[in-house]
Write an enzyme that holds these catalytic residues in place. Structure first.
Site, PDB file in Angstrom:
ATOM      1  N   HIS A   9       0.875  -1.174   0.000  1.00 25.92           N
ATOM      2  CA  HIS A   9       0.000   0.000   0.000  1.00 25.92           C
ATOM      3  C   HIS A   9       0.910   1.222   0.000  1.00 25.92           C
ATOM      4  CE1 HIS A   9      -3.407   2.522   0.819  1.00 25.92           C
ATOM      5  NE2 HIS A   9      -2.879   2.937   1.955  1.00 25.92           N
ATOM      6  N   THR A  14      17.987  -0.233  12.917  1.00 32.76           N
ATOM      7  CA  THR A  14      16.653  -0.798  12.697  1.00 32.76           C
ATOM      8  C   THR A  14      16.133  -1.515  13.947  1.00 32.76           C
ATOM      9  OG1 THR A  14      17.586  -2.852  11.852  1.00 32.76           O
ATOM     10  CG2 THR A  14      17.082  -1.154  10.226  1.00 32.76           C
ATOM     11  N   LYS A  15      17.035  -1.718  14.930  1.00 33.74           N
ATOM     12  CA  LYS A  15      16.627  -2.437  16.148  1.00 33.74           C
ATOM     13  C   LYS A  15      17.134  -1.696  17.377  1.00 33.74           C
ATOM     14  CE  LYS A  15      15.617  -6.884  14.595  1.00 33.74           C
ATOM     15  NZ  LYS A  15      16.084  -6.943  13.208  1.00 33.74           N
TER      16      LYS A  15
HETATM   17  C1  LIG Z   1      12.951  -1.068   4.433  1.00 35.11           C
HETATM   18  C2  LIG Z   1      11.814  -0.866   5.430  1.00 35.11           C
HETATM   19  C3  LIG Z   1      10.610  -0.206   4.753  1.00 35.11           C
HETATM   20  C4  LIG Z   1      11.438  -2.255   5.932  1.00 35.11           C
HETATM   21  O1  LIG Z   1      10.471  -2.148   6.938  1.00 35.11           O
HETATM   22  P1  LIG Z   1       9.864  -3.503   7.588  1.00 35.11           P
HETATM   23  O2  LIG Z   1       9.286  -4.312   6.482  1.00 35.11           O
HETATM   24  O3  LIG Z   1       8.972  -3.103   8.712  1.00 35.11           O
HETATM   25  O4  LIG Z   1      11.142  -4.272   8.075  1.00 35.11           O
HETATM   26  P2  LIG Z   1      11.662  -4.518   9.554  1.00 35.11           P
HETATM   27  O5  LIG Z   1      11.887  -3.240  10.273  1.00 35.11           O
HETATM   28  O6  LIG Z   1      10.777  -5.519  10.220  1.00 35.11           O
HETATM   29  O7  LIG Z   1      13.079  -5.174   9.240  1.00 35.11           O
HETATM   30  C5  LIG Z   1      13.212  -6.457   8.562  1.00 35.11           C
HETATM   31  C6  LIG Z   1      14.670  -6.809   8.472  1.00 35.11           C
HETATM   32  O8  LIG Z   1      15.320  -5.935   7.549  1.00 35.11           O
HETATM   33  C7  LIG Z   1      16.349  -5.204   8.196  1.00 35.11           C
HETATM   34  N1  LIG Z   1      16.249  -3.829   7.681  1.00 35.11           N
HETATM   35  C8  LIG Z   1      15.137  -3.057   7.644  1.00 35.11           C
HETATM   36  N2  LIG Z   1      15.411  -1.874   7.085  1.00 35.11           N
HETATM   37  C9  LIG Z   1      16.719  -1.878   6.795  1.00 35.11           C
HETATM   38  C10 LIG Z   1      17.577  -0.895   6.220  1.00 35.11           C
HETATM   39  N3  LIG Z   1      17.102   0.309   5.852  1.00 35.11           N
HETATM   40  N4  LIG Z   1      18.865  -1.236   6.077  1.00 35.11           N
HETATM   41  C11 LIG Z   1      19.320  -2.455   6.468  1.00 35.11           C
HETATM   42  N5  LIG Z   1      18.535  -3.417   6.991  1.00 35.11           N
HETATM   43  C12 LIG Z   1      17.254  -3.133   7.157  1.00 35.11           C
HETATM   44  C13 LIG Z   1      16.012  -5.260   9.684  1.00 35.11           C
HETATM   45  O9  LIG Z   1      17.160  -5.138  10.487  1.00 35.11           O
HETATM   46  C14 LIG Z   1      15.410  -6.652   9.786  1.00 35.11           C
HETATM   47  O10 LIG Z   1      16.473  -7.585   9.794  1.00 35.11           O
HETATM   48  P3  LIG Z   1      16.299  -9.094  10.401  1.00 35.11           P
HETATM   49  O11 LIG Z   1      15.276  -9.779   9.569  1.00 35.11           O
HETATM   50  O12 LIG Z   1      17.664  -9.654  10.308  1.00 35.11           O
HETATM   51  O13 LIG Z   1      15.820  -8.926  11.812  1.00 35.11           O
HETATM   52  C15 LIG Z   1      12.237   0.039   6.616  1.00 35.11           C
HETATM   53  O14 LIG Z   1      13.107  -0.614   7.512  1.00 35.11           O
HETATM   54  C16 LIG Z   1      12.893   1.349   6.204  1.00 35.11           C
HETATM   55  O15 LIG Z   1      14.047   1.416   5.773  1.00 35.11           O
HETATM   56  N6  LIG Z   1      12.083   2.430   6.385  1.00 35.11           N
HETATM   57  C17 LIG Z   1      12.474   3.765   6.015  1.00 35.11           C
HETATM   58  C18 LIG Z   1      11.762   4.073   4.717  1.00 35.11           C
HETATM   59  C19 LIG Z   1      12.126   5.447   4.264  1.00 35.11           C
HETATM   60  O16 LIG Z   1      13.286   5.820   4.193  1.00 35.11           O
HETATM   61  N7  LIG Z   1      11.112   6.213   3.945  1.00 35.11           N
HETATM   62  C20 LIG Z   1      11.359   7.587   3.554  1.00 35.11           C
HETATM   63  C21 LIG Z   1      10.189   8.195   2.805  1.00 35.11           C
HETATM   64  S1  LIG Z   1       9.923   7.520   1.191  1.00 35.11           S
END
Ligand SMILES: CC(C)(COP(=O)(O)OP(=O)(O)OC[C@H]1O[C@@H](n2cnc3c(N)ncnc32)[C@H](O)[C@@H]1OP(=O)(O)O)[C@@H](O)C(=O)NCCC(=O)NCCS
Length: 239
Positions: free
Chosen positions: A126, A169-170
């Site tokens: 979404h 992320t943690k």
């Molecule tokens: C990529 C993203 C969307 C994933 O979110 P999610 O699906 O909820 O994922 P989780 O937080 O549960 O993390 C899942 C795994 O990926 C890893 N991970 C998540 N984001 C990461 C990142 N940016 N870099 C490296 N590893 C990442 C986590 O450590 C976790 O690792 P594990 O499985 O070994 O425990 C999120 O972490 C992210 O980066 N959000 C920021 C988005 C952004 O920049 N938005 C700006 C506006 S467009």
């Protein structure tokens, strides 16, 4: 430039102008702002949305190339917030984006280009915002290195340090050095050690302005208006 040729009085006047500009244009953008807030480049600080609250002695450094930006998204009527404790520093390029809540303790230092976001802003399937949201907490005396990203749901423990360019992320426990992408603990700190903290700059009843003036007087000693003009028009290695 090799050396700062500003006379002390010009540095002081510019600083006072900055603080007056901040008081007039910037302070009303915060829900609350404590005593002793200081801004370098206040015209490059952008506050968007409600619920941005800061305690005493916040120091913000912003530049044209690297503005400081704090945004609470209006999603759900603006339920997000950014709370910043006392004696914190925000360096150029710090960006905070809140859809649910960012809480920063006392004595925290955020280096250049730190990005703190408590939401993903899109979801995997979404793609309309704000995606998943989870609050972020930085406990007291946290030091965030250059270019770090702090993702949703993270708590960083007291005194902990995040290494340059990490993606957190943690949760990171108290008294921990963490680094990498994703950030993992790489070292420990002695939580009982006598940390020197930013609040110590304001201890002893001496106004911060006195420390700053003393530092600037030493650094700019002997500078004159003429020398400053000459350094701008005819730069040389000799002076
Ligand atoms: C990529 C993203 C969307 C994933 O979110 P999610 O699906 O909820 O994922 P989780 O937080 O549960 O993390 C899942 C795994 O990926 C890893 N991970 C998540 N984001 C990461 C990142 N940016 N870099 C490296 N590893 C990442 C986590 O450590 C976790 O690792 P594990 O499985 O070994 O425990 C999120 O972490 C992210 O980066 N959000 C920021 C988005 C952004 O920049 N938005 C700006 C506006 S467009």
């Amino acid at each position: 430039v090799r050396r700062d040729h500003h006379p002390f009085w010009a540095e002081r006047a510019l600083d006072e102008l900055n603080q007056a500009w901040a008081r007039h244009f910037l302070f009303p953008q915060f829900d609350t702002i404590g005593a002793g807030a200081r801004f370098l480049g206040p015209n490059f600080v952008e506050i968007q949305g409600p619920n941005v609250r800061v305690a005493d002695h916040l120091h913000v450094f912003a530049t044209r190339q690297n503005p400081v930006s704090i945004c609470v998204d209006p999603y759900d009527g603006g339920v997000g917030h950014v709370n910043i404790g006392s004696y914190c520093v925000l360096s150029p390029g710090v960006r905070m984006r809140s859809a649910i809540g960012i809480d920063i303790g006392d004595n925290c230092m955020l280096a250049e280009g730190t990005y703190v976001t408590d939401a993903d802003w899109h979801d995997a399937y979404h793609r309309i915002y704000p995606g998943k949201r989870k609050p972020i907490r930085l406990r007291d005396n946290v030091w965030i290195g250059d270019g770090v990203t702090i993702c949703k749901g993270v708590t960083i423990g007291e005194n902990s340090i995040i290494g340059a360019c990490s993606v957190v992320t943690k949760d990171i426990p108290d008294n921990t050095i963490a680094a990498g992408n994703p950030a993992k603990p790489v070292g420990e700190l002695d939580g009982d050690a006598a940390f020197s903290k930013r609040e110590h700059l304001f201890a002893g009843g001496r106004p911060y302005q006195e420390y700053k003036d003393e530092y600037d007087r030493g650094r700019l000693q002997g500078n004159t208006l003429l020398g400053w003009a000459r350094s701008r028009l005819w730069p040389t290695r000799k002076l």
